[in-house]
Design a protein around this motif. Sequence first.
Motif, PDB file in Angstrom:
ATOM      1  N   ASN A   1      53.363   5.948  89.488  1.00  0.00           N
ATOM      2  CA  ASN A   1      54.636   5.485  89.949  1.00  0.00           C
ATOM      3  C   ASN A   1      54.705   5.666  91.503  1.00  0.00           C
ATOM      4  O   ASN A   1      55.553   5.002  92.246  1.00  0.00           O
ATOM      5  CB  ASN A   1      55.763   6.899  89.705  1.00  0.00           C
ATOM      6  N   LEU A   2      53.872   6.619  92.456  1.00  0.00           N
ATOM      7  CA  LEU A   2      53.836   6.572  93.662  1.00  0.00           C
ATOM      8  C   LEU A   2      53.184   5.251  94.225  1.00  0.00           C
ATOM      9  O   LEU A   2      53.834   4.567  95.235  1.00  0.00           O
ATOM     10  CB  LEU A   2      52.764   7.701  94.197  1.00  0.00           C
ATOM     11  N   VAL A   3      52.046   4.698  93.459  1.00  0.00           N
ATOM     12  CA  VAL A   3      51.644   3.524  93.781  1.00  0.00           C
ATOM     13  C   VAL A   3      52.714   2.295  93.856  1.00  0.00           C
ATOM     14  O   VAL A   3      52.771   1.386  94.567  1.00  0.00           O
ATOM     15  CB  VAL A   3      50.248   2.937  93.020  1.00  0.00           C
ATOM     16  N   SER A   4      53.309   2.301  92.758  1.00  0.00           N
ATOM     17  CA  SER A   4      54.558   1.410  92.404  1.00  0.00           C
ATOM     18  C   SER A   4      55.458   1.480  93.502  1.00  0.00           C
ATOM     19  O   SER A   4      56.060   0.463  94.085  1.00  0.00           O
ATOM     20  CB  SER A   4      55.107   1.446  91.073  1.00  0.00           C
ATOM     21  N   THR A   5      55.876   2.588  93.811  1.00  0.00           N
ATOM     22  CA  THR A   5      57.065   2.740  94.935  1.00  0.00           C
ATOM     23  C   THR A   5      56.448   2.248  96.331  1.00  0.00           C
ATOM     24  O   THR A   5      57.292   1.646  96.989  1.00  0.00           O
ATOM     25  CB  THR A   5      57.300   4.287  95.029  1.00  0.00           C
ATOM     26  N   LEU A   6      55.201   2.281  96.716  1.00  0.00           N
ATOM     27  CA  LEU A   6      54.447   1.926  97.814  1.00  0.00           C
ATOM     28  C   LEU A   6      54.249   0.398  98.032  1.00  0.00           C
ATOM     29  O   LEU A   6      53.694  -0.149  98.628  1.00  0.00           O
ATOM     30  CB  LEU A   6      53.384   2.808  98.187  1.00  0.00           C
ATOM     31  N   GLY A   7      54.733  -0.140  96.733  1.00  0.00           N
ATOM     32  CA  GLY A   7      54.517  -1.629  96.601  1.00  0.00           C
ATOM     33  C   GLY A   7      53.325  -2.183  96.067  1.00  0.00           C
ATOM     34  O   GLY A   7      52.822  -3.268  96.244  1.00  0.00           O
ATOM     35  N   GLY A   8      52.573  -1.444  95.374  1.00  0.00           N
ATOM     36  CA  GLY A   8      51.146  -1.721  94.935  1.00  0.00           C
ATOM     37  C   GLY A   8      51.499  -2.165  93.518  1.00  0.00           C
ATOM     38  O   GLY A   8      52.408  -1.925  92.697  1.00  0.00           O
ATOM     39  N   SER A   9      50.366  -3.264  93.037  1.00  0.00           N
ATOM     40  CA  SER A   9      50.434  -3.755  91.809  1.00  0.00           C
ATOM     41  C   SER A   9      49.681  -2.688  90.791  1.00  0.00           C
ATOM     42  O   SER A   9      49.142  -1.651  91.193  1.00  0.00           O
ATOM     43  CB  SER A   9      49.488  -5.233  91.763  1.00  0.00           C
ATOM     44  N   GLN A  10      49.711  -3.386  89.528  1.00  0.00           N
ATOM     45  CA  GLN A  10      49.191  -2.249  88.296  1.00  0.00           C
ATOM     46  C   GLN A  10      47.701  -2.438  88.658  1.00  0.00           C
ATOM     47  O   GLN A  10      46.806  -1.578  88.290  1.00  0.00           O
ATOM     48  CB  GLN A  10      49.357  -3.041  87.054  1.00  0.00           C
ATOM     49  N   TRP A  11      47.055  -3.859  89.181  1.00  0.00           N
ATOM     50  CA  TRP A  11      45.673  -3.861  89.265  1.00  0.00           C
ATOM     51  C   TRP A  11      45.257  -2.861  90.341  1.00  0.00           C
ATOM     52  O   TRP A  11      44.237  -2.276  90.416  1.00  0.00           O
ATOM     53  CB  TRP A  11      45.303  -5.246  89.529  1.00  0.00           C
ATOM     54  N   GLN A  12      46.168  -2.817  91.464  1.00  0.00           N
ATOM     55  CA  GLN A  12      45.780  -1.725  92.448  1.00  0.00           C
ATOM     56  C   GLN A  12      45.632  -0.542  92.157  1.00  0.00           C
ATOM     57  O   GLN A  12      45.173   0.575  92.633  1.00  0.00           O
ATOM     58  CB  GLN A  12      46.607  -2.304  93.856  1.00  0.00           C
ATOM     59  N   SER A  13      46.862  -0.024  91.050  1.00  0.00           N
ATOM     60  CA  SER A  13      46.803   1.130  90.699  1.00  0.00           C
ATOM     61  C   SER A  13      45.804   1.534  89.784  1.00  0.00           C
ATOM     62  O   SER A  13      44.966   2.922  89.869  1.00  0.00           O
ATOM     63  CB  SER A  13      47.849   1.108  89.808  1.00  0.00           C
ATOM     64  N   PHE A  14      45.064   0.706  89.153  1.00  0.00           N
ATOM     65  CA  PHE A  14      43.872   0.849  88.542  1.00  0.00           C
ATOM     66  C   PHE A  14      42.442   1.010  89.425  1.00  0.00           C
ATOM     67  O   PHE A  14      41.836   2.148  89.306  1.00  0.00           O
ATOM     68  CB  PHE A  14      43.753  -0.143  87.466  1.00  0.00           C
ATOM     69  N   SER A  15      42.321  -0.244  90.149  1.00  0.00           N
ATOM     70  CA  SER A  15      41.038  -0.008  91.088  1.00  0.00           C
ATOM     71  C   SER A  15      41.034   0.868  92.183  1.00  0.00           C
ATOM     72  O   SER A  15      39.985   1.481  92.550  1.00  0.00           O
ATOM     73  CB  SER A  15      41.296  -1.470  91.527  1.00  0.00           C
ATOM     74  N   LYS A  16      42.363   1.230  92.750  1.00  0.00           N
ATOM     75  CA  LYS A  16      42.144   2.186  93.760  1.00  0.00           C
ATOM     76  C   LYS A  16      42.634   3.691  93.646  1.00  0.00           C
ATOM     77  O   LYS A  16      42.220   4.531  94.192  1.00  0.00           O
ATOM     78  CB  LYS A  16      43.536   1.773  94.836  1.00  0.00           C
ATOM     79  N   VAL A  17      43.328   3.699  92.378  1.00  0.00           N
ATOM     80  CA  VAL A  17      43.674   5.389  92.226  1.00  0.00           C
ATOM     81  C   VAL A  17      42.928   5.882  90.791  1.00  0.00           C
ATOM     82  O   VAL A  17      42.411   6.740  90.790  1.00  0.00           O
ATOM     83  CB  VAL A  17      45.213   5.377  92.027  1.00  0.00           C
ATOM     84  N   LEU A  18      43.274   5.017  89.776  1.00  0.00           N
ATOM     85  CA  LEU A  18      42.927   5.624  88.304  1.00  0.00           C
ATOM     86  C   LEU A  18      41.535   5.548  88.227  1.00  0.00           C
ATOM     87  O   LEU A  18      40.912   6.540  87.365  1.00  0.00           O
ATOM     88  CB  LEU A  18      43.689   4.544  87.405  1.00  0.00           C
ATOM     89  N   PHE A  19      40.826   4.389  88.441  1.00  0.00           N
ATOM     90  CA  PHE A  19      39.529   4.630  88.307  1.00  0.00           C
ATOM     91  C   PHE A  19      38.771   5.591  89.252  1.00  0.00           C
ATOM     92  O   PHE A  19      37.777   6.162  88.580  1.00  0.00           O
ATOM     93  CB  PHE A  19      38.834   2.971  88.785  1.00  0.00           C
ATOM     94  N   PRO A  20      39.008   5.577  90.452  1.00  0.00           N
ATOM     95  CA  PRO A  20      38.432   6.806  91.221  1.00  0.00           C
ATOM     96  C   PRO A  20      38.603   8.160  90.451  1.00  0.00           C
ATOM     97  O   PRO A  20      37.727   9.052  90.438  1.00  0.00           O
ATOM     98  CB  PRO A  20      39.004   6.702  92.558  1.00  0.00           C
ATOM     99  N   MET A  21      39.944   8.300  90.186  1.00  0.00           N
ATOM    100  CA  MET A  21      40.264   9.820  89.478  1.00  0.00           C
ATOM    101  C   MET A  21      39.471   9.791  88.266  1.00  0.00           C
ATOM    102  O   MET A  21      39.004  11.026  87.915  1.00  0.00           O
ATOM    103  CB  MET A  21      41.940   9.729  88.992  1.00  0.00           C
ATOM    104  N   ALA A  22      39.036   8.782  87.527  1.00  0.00           N
ATOM    105  CA  ALA A  22      38.560   8.993  86.057  1.00  0.00           C
ATOM    106  C   ALA A  22      37.091   8.791  86.387  1.00  0.00           C
ATOM    107  O   ALA A  22      36.441   8.612  84.996  1.00  0.00           O
ATOM    108  CB  ALA A  22      39.145   8.321  85.051  1.00  0.00           C
ATOM    109  N   GLY A  23      36.608   8.828  87.285  1.00  0.00           N
ATOM    110  CA  GLY A  23      35.061   8.357  87.620  1.00  0.00           C
ATOM    111  C   GLY A  23      34.384   9.257  86.582  1.00  0.00           C
ATOM    112  O   GLY A  23      33.389   8.680  85.889  1.00  0.00           O
ATOM    113  N   GLY A  24      34.417  10.562  86.754  1.00  0.00           N
ATOM    114  CA  GLY A  24      33.529  11.518  85.854  1.00  0.00           C
ATOM    115  C   GLY A  24      33.673  11.254  84.398  1.00  0.00           C
ATOM    116  O   GLY A  24      32.691  11.091  83.671  1.00  0.00           O
ATOM    117  N   MET A  25      34.984  10.697  84.060  1.00  0.00           N
ATOM    118  CA  MET A  25      35.162  10.653  82.426  1.00  0.00           C
ATOM    119  C   MET A  25      34.626   9.437  82.078  1.00  0.00           C
ATOM    120  O   MET A  25      34.036   9.165  80.886  1.00  0.00           O
ATOM    121  CB  MET A  25      36.589  10.678  82.318  1.00  0.00           C
TER     122      MET A  25
END
Length: 257
Positions: free
Chosen positions: A160-184
């Motif tokens: 929701n934060l990425v969306s609020t700042l104007g980021g796309s779903q791809w940016q949400s995955f590539s910039k936030v979600l993938f780094p967060m889930a790197g270990g998993m």
Amino acid sequence: MKLSWKPYILSLLVILIIFPFVYLVLLSFASDWQFPNLLPSYFGSRNWQMVVGSENGLLGSLTLSIIISLSVATISTLSGFILSRTVSYHSKKHTLTLLTYFPYILAPVVFGACLSYFFLKIGLFGTATGVVLAQFMIAFPYALIFFSSFWGNRTKSFENLVSTLGGSQWQSFSKVLFPMAGGMLLICFFQTFLISWFEYGLTSIIGVGKVQTLTIKVFLFIKESNFFFGALSCCLLIFPPVLLLYINKKYVFNKLI
């Protein structure tokens, strides 16, 4: 002074655990070991030298197994991570999650027999592509179940934060979600690689003997009573998982701890 048996028991357990692996390595260097001889008549690197350029096809099976397992692990991990988000946020999450356990209800051989008709119809029976697809059908549900714990209120807040700042779903995955889930992601890749690497039932049914992975080779040598090449195949079969386990321990588990 009271004698403690704990060190001796632990040492005995370590020996019992390590002995099968040491014996496999020793057996892979031996040949012409017949009863009642206590030692083999030959002990050397002849078996290992025959891996390269030999008619037994071990090198080809090793290469094929690595390609198939890497393909299954990569596709299952990435697709499982992305689609697990849809499943976790779906209104019928519990029903969809329950369905992911379906491939594990049946034994791999039975599951492969059920799939064989459809693979035959689409022309994938007895091909490496068919084996990859069949193994994907048991590795992908595991990835869905594995990543289900990642998605929650915290992850949703970041999205929701990425969306609020104007980021796309791809940016949400590539910039936030993938780094967060790197270990998993690395752990899931390791687990799905192992599922594919040691898979025998589905591979034997869908591959119908034409796709001879290293696991298939091990059973073939054992059926032929060629224990020396069987031991050599087991050594080759054990090495990649041990290497991946070392990488996971060094770069993933230590960071998580």
